[in-house]
Design a protein around this motif. Structure first.
Motif, PDB file in Angstrom:
ATOM      1  N   SER A  80     -64.477 -10.658  10.661  1.00 28.34           N
ATOM      2  CA  SER A  80     -64.026 -10.884   9.286  1.00 28.34           C
ATOM      3  C   SER A  80     -62.852  -9.977   8.934  1.00 28.34           C
ATOM      4  O   SER A  80     -61.943 -10.377   8.190  1.00 28.34           O
ATOM      5  CB  SER A  80     -65.186 -10.677   8.301  1.00 28.34           C
ATOM      6  N   VAL A  81     -62.848  -8.761   9.477  1.00 31.35           N
ATOM      7  CA  VAL A  81     -61.741  -7.835   9.231  1.00 31.35           C
ATOM      8  C   VAL A  81     -60.531  -8.219  10.082  1.00 31.35           C
ATOM      9  O   VAL A  81     -59.385  -8.189   9.604  1.00 31.35           O
ATOM     10  CB  VAL A  81     -62.172  -6.387   9.507  1.00 31.35           C
ATOM     11  N   GLU A  82     -60.773  -8.587  11.310  1.00 30.53           N
ATOM     12  CA  GLU A  82     -59.660  -8.962  12.194  1.00 30.53           C
ATOM     13  C   GLU A  82     -58.873 -10.147  11.628  1.00 30.53           C
ATOM     14  O   GLU A  82     -57.650 -10.198  11.735  1.00 30.53           O
ATOM     15  CB  GLU A  82     -60.192  -9.320  13.581  1.00 30.53           C
ATOM     16  N   LEU A  83     -59.561 -11.102  10.995  1.00 30.67           N
ATOM     17  CA  LEU A  83     -58.882 -12.266  10.443  1.00 30.67           C
ATOM     18  C   LEU A  83     -58.000 -11.892   9.253  1.00 30.67           C
ATOM     19  O   LEU A  83     -56.967 -12.524   9.016  1.00 30.67           O
ATOM     20  CB  LEU A  83     -59.906 -13.333  10.050  1.00 30.67           C
ATOM     21  N   VAL A  84     -58.418 -10.875   8.503  1.00 33.41           N
ATOM     22  CA  VAL A  84     -57.544 -10.355   7.442  1.00 33.41           C
ATOM     23  C   VAL A  84     -56.342  -9.658   8.058  1.00 33.41           C
ATOM     24  O   VAL A  84     -55.197  -9.835   7.617  1.00 33.41           O
ATOM     25  CB  VAL A  84     -58.306  -9.386   6.517  1.00 33.41           C
ATOM     26  N   GLU A  85     -56.589  -8.856   9.076  1.00 34.91           N
ATOM     27  CA  GLU A  85     -55.497  -8.084   9.689  1.00 34.91           C
ATOM     28  C   GLU A  85     -54.464  -8.975  10.367  1.00 34.91           C
ATOM     29  O   GLU A  85     -53.326  -8.548  10.582  1.00 34.91           O
ATOM     30  CB  GLU A  85     -56.069  -7.075  10.679  1.00 34.91           C
ATOM     31  N   LEU A  86     -54.837 -10.202  10.706  1.00 34.71           N
ATOM     32  CA  LEU A  86     -53.836 -11.137  11.228  1.00 34.71           C
ATOM     33  C   LEU A  86     -52.728 -11.371  10.211  1.00 34.71           C
ATOM     34  O   LEU A  86     -51.561 -11.556  10.572  1.00 34.71           O
ATOM     35  CB  LEU A  86     -54.498 -12.471  11.599  1.00 34.71           C
ATOM     36  N   ALA A  87     -53.104 -11.345   8.930  1.00 37.03           N
ATOM     37  CA  ALA A  87     -52.089 -11.507   7.885  1.00 37.03           C
ATOM     38  C   ALA A  87     -51.109 -10.338   7.888  1.00 37.03           C
ATOM     39  O   ALA A  87     -49.906 -10.518   7.664  1.00 37.03           O
ATOM     40  CB  ALA A  87     -52.770 -11.637   6.518  1.00 37.03           C
ATOM     41  N   ARG A  88     -51.619  -9.130   8.155  1.00 35.90           N
ATOM     42  CA  ARG A  88     -50.725  -7.974   8.212  1.00 35.90           C
ATOM     43  C   ARG A  88     -49.744  -8.115   9.389  1.00 35.90           C
ATOM     44  O   ARG A  88     -48.559  -7.800   9.266  1.00 35.90           O
ATOM     45  CB  ARG A  88     -51.523  -6.682   8.332  1.00 35.90           C
ATOM     46  N   ARG A  89     -50.252  -8.591  10.501  1.00 37.48           N
ATOM     47  CA  ARG A  89     -49.380  -8.770  11.663  1.00 37.48           C
ATOM     48  C   ARG A  89     -48.265  -9.764  11.369  1.00 37.48           C
ATOM     49  O   ARG A  89     -47.098  -9.560  11.728  1.00 37.48           O
ATOM     50  CB  ARG A  89     -50.201  -9.257  12.862  1.00 37.48           C
ATOM     51  N   ARG A  90     -48.639 -10.869  10.702  1.00 38.70           N
ATOM     52  CA  ARG A  90     -47.634 -11.873  10.355  1.00 38.70           C
ATOM     53  C   ARG A  90     -46.614 -11.290   9.388  1.00 38.70           C
ATOM     54  O   ARG A  90     -45.415 -11.569   9.485  1.00 38.70           O
ATOM     55  CB  ARG A  90     -48.303 -13.107   9.752  1.00 38.70           C
ATOM     56  N   ALA A  91     -47.086 -10.460   8.461  1.00 41.25           N
ATOM     57  CA  ALA A  91     -46.176  -9.837   7.502  1.00 41.25           C
ATOM     58  C   ALA A  91     -45.210  -8.886   8.200  1.00 41.25           C
ATOM     59  O   ALA A  91     -44.009  -8.866   7.897  1.00 41.25           O
ATOM     60  CB  ALA A  91     -46.973  -9.094   6.434  1.00 41.25           C
ATOM     61  N   LEU A  92     -45.710  -8.115   9.139  1.00 41.22           N
ATOM     62  CA  LEU A  92     -44.863  -7.152   9.842  1.00 41.22           C
ATOM     63  C   LEU A  92     -43.809  -7.838  10.689  1.00 41.22           C
ATOM     64  O   LEU A  92     -42.758  -7.268  10.978  1.00 41.22           O
ATOM     65  CB  LEU A  92     -45.727  -6.235  10.716  1.00 41.22           C
ATOM     66  N   GLU A  93     -44.079  -9.074  11.093  1.00 41.56           N
ATOM     67  CA  GLU A  93     -43.098  -9.829  11.873  1.00 41.56           C
ATOM     68  C   GLU A  93     -42.045 -10.483  10.992  1.00 41.56           C
ATOM     69  O   GLU A  93     -41.019 -10.933  11.484  1.00 41.56           O
ATOM     70  CB  GLU A  93     -43.816 -10.906  12.695  1.00 41.56           C
ATOM     71  N   GLY A  94     -42.337 -10.544   9.661  1.00 44.38           N
ATOM     72  CA  GLY A  94     -41.404 -11.180   8.751  1.00 44.38           C
ATOM     73  C   GLY A  94     -41.075 -10.298   7.567  1.00 44.38           C
ATOM     74  O   GLY A  94     -40.225  -9.413   7.646  1.00 44.38           O
ATOM     75  N   ASP A  95     -41.773 -10.509   6.465  1.00 49.53           N
ATOM     76  CA  ASP A  95     -41.564  -9.727   5.251  1.00 49.53           C
ATOM     77  C   ASP A  95     -42.495  -8.518   5.266  1.00 49.53           C
ATOM     78  O   ASP A  95     -43.656  -8.601   4.866  1.00 49.53           O
ATOM     79  CB  ASP A  95     -41.839 -10.603   4.020  1.00 49.53           C
ATOM     80  N   ARG A  96     -41.985  -7.383   5.706  1.00 49.70           N
ATOM     81  CA  ARG A  96     -42.808  -6.189   5.875  1.00 49.70           C
ATOM     82  C   ARG A  96     -43.357  -5.661   4.547  1.00 49.70           C
ATOM     83  O   ARG A  96     -44.350  -4.943   4.532  1.00 49.70           O
ATOM     84  CB  ARG A  96     -42.011  -5.094   6.586  1.00 49.70           C
ATOM     85  N   SER A  97     -42.725  -6.024   3.445  1.00 50.47           N
ATOM     86  CA  SER A  97     -43.222  -5.553   2.150  1.00 50.47           C
ATOM     87  C   SER A  97     -44.606  -6.107   1.830  1.00 50.47           C
ATOM     88  O   SER A  97     -45.344  -5.525   1.037  1.00 50.47           O
ATOM     89  CB  SER A  97     -42.241  -5.945   1.034  1.00 50.47           C
ATOM     90  N   LEU A  98     -44.958  -7.218   2.462  1.00 49.40           N
ATOM     91  CA  LEU A  98     -46.270  -7.812   2.230  1.00 49.40           C
ATOM     92  C   LEU A  98     -47.382  -7.032   2.920  1.00 49.40           C
ATOM     93  O   LEU A  98     -48.557  -7.210   2.603  1.00 49.40           O
ATOM     94  CB  LEU A  98     -46.295  -9.255   2.738  1.00 49.40           C
ATOM     95  N   ALA A  99     -47.039  -6.183   3.867  1.00 47.91           N
ATOM     96  CA  ALA A  99     -48.050  -5.549   4.718  1.00 47.91           C
ATOM     97  C   ALA A  99     -48.739  -4.363   4.069  1.00 47.91           C
ATOM     98  O   ALA A  99     -49.600  -3.734   4.685  1.00 47.91           O
ATOM     99  CB  ALA A  99     -47.417  -5.109   6.041  1.00 47.91           C
ATOM    100  N   ARG A 100     -48.418  -4.047   2.817  1.00 53.16           N
ATOM    101  CA  ARG A 100     -48.980  -2.861   2.168  1.00 53.16           C
ATOM    102  C   ARG A 100     -50.326  -3.127   1.486  1.00 53.16           C
ATOM    103  O   ARG A 100     -50.819  -2.277   0.756  1.00 53.16           O
ATOM    104  CB  ARG A 100     -47.988  -2.320   1.137  1.00 53.16           C
ATOM    105  N   PHE A 101     -50.908  -4.271   1.707  1.00 49.71           N
ATOM    106  CA  PHE A 101     -52.162  -4.607   1.027  1.00 49.71           C
ATOM    107  C   PHE A 101     -53.332  -3.761   1.537  1.00 49.71           C
ATOM    108  O   PHE A 101     -53.266  -3.147   2.607  1.00 49.71           O
ATOM    109  CB  PHE A 101     -52.470  -6.096   1.204  1.00 49.71           C
TER     110      PHE A 101
END
Length: 319
Positions: A80-101
């Motif tokens: 359940s945590v890994e699936l959330v962290e996938l969003a952080r990975r996608r953010a870091l590959e694109g809009d890094r400002s999204l990764a601060r959640f």
């Protein structure tokens, strides 16, 4: 500046074609549709959510035992945590400002049975177990959500007495009233008063004092009275917020999933928060979609400065 939470997982899974079945309901998607769970997290993040909530609502040991998965709590909590962290990975590959959640580990009330009142130690252990698995998997905070009774919330907080991360407690308000369509927002849905809830914020060696209190999964027209009661009972200094659900029973008894559209909902949330500066946290519950969170972002964080201030507040709440 209000911190923006995410929206519903279960009703969004259902809207995207996933069959919610007992006993796991939305948590079954961790096994059968993990890509769909990850996509929903990503969509809420892109919409503006600054806190993403794990899809761990059905991971209590007793629930997993009924599903024949009693030995898999750690595995599923981690997933359940890994699936959330996938969003952080996608953010870091694109809009890094999204990764601060921040990641909130969802823990609901236990499924109750006749023996629960006689076994408080077992109840505390069940809450402690799921919290420990989520913290071990890397969540930033624990979100105890949709609690309807103070007594059950107290058991959960006793189980989490040694948890190191922040703990937020979200309760359901709106005690049903006979022959009245609007529920009583001055009480929890189980009948307890907000003064009784506020007792949980007093320092105690027996239970973890919640770091924030929220009203969640509550009918929209009960929210104003619930917020006023919460603010009056808890007093200043503790972060507060709300995540209403969007449904209501029609005059003929038919349940309507969404009684307001995203812009109307977001404008109403903005009005409530503007008139109640004690509120720090805003999200949405059952029936909401990423479109509702996007509308809330437009109303609550209309420019980059406002959004940055919200991130600063989030860093204060969840270092």
């Amino acid at each position: 500046m209000p911190v923006l939470l995410d929206g519903a997982m279960a009703t969004e899974l259902s809207a995207r074609g996933f069959d919610l079945r007992a006993p796991l309901f939305s948590a079954r998607a961790l096994l059968d549709a993990p890509e769909l769970v990850a996509e929903i997290h990503w969509d809420y993040l892109r919409a503006g959510a600054q806190v993403l909530t794990t899809n761990s609502f059905g991971l209590h040991a007793s629930t997993l035992a009924v599903a024949g998965l009693g030995e898999r709590q750690r595995e599923l909590a981690l997933r359940s945590v890994e699936l959330v962290e996938l969003a952080r990975r996608r953010a870091l590959e694109g809009d890094r400002s999204l990764a601060r959640f921040r990641v909130a580990g969802s823990i609901p009330p236990r499924p109750l049975n006749d023996q629960d009142c006689a076994e408080p130690d077992l109840a505390r252990a069940e809450y402690r177990s799921l919290a420990a698995q989520l913290v071990g998997a890397g969540v930033d905070l624990i979100l105890l959500e949709t609690f309807t009774r103070v007594s059950e919330a107290k058991l959960a907080l006793e189980g989490l007495a040694e948890i190191a991360v922040p703990v937020w407690l979200a309760v359901v308000a709106g005690m049903p009233q006979q022959r009245v369509s609007r529920p009583d927002g001055t009480r929890l849905i189980g009948g307890d008063s907000f003064d009784e809830l506020a007792e949980l914020t007093r320092a105690s060696g027996e239970h973890r004092v919640p770091d924030a209190l929220l009203i969640n999964c509550t009918q929209i027209d009960a929210i104003p009275a619930a917020l006023d009661s919460l603010i009056a009972s808890v007093g200043p200094g503790r972060p507060l917020g709300s995540s209403p659900h969007l449904g209501k029973r029609r005059y003929d008894g038919v349940w309507v999933d969404r009684i307001v559209e995203p812009e109307v909902f977001a404008e109403q949330i903005h009005a409530w928060m503007h008139s109640r500066p004690a509120l720090d946290l805003a999200g949405a519950c059952c029936g909401s979609t990423p479109a509702y969170i996007a509308a809330m972002k437009r109303w609550l964080q209309p420019d980059e400065l406002a959004r940055e201030r919200a991130f600063v507040r989030l860093a204060e709440l969840v270092p």
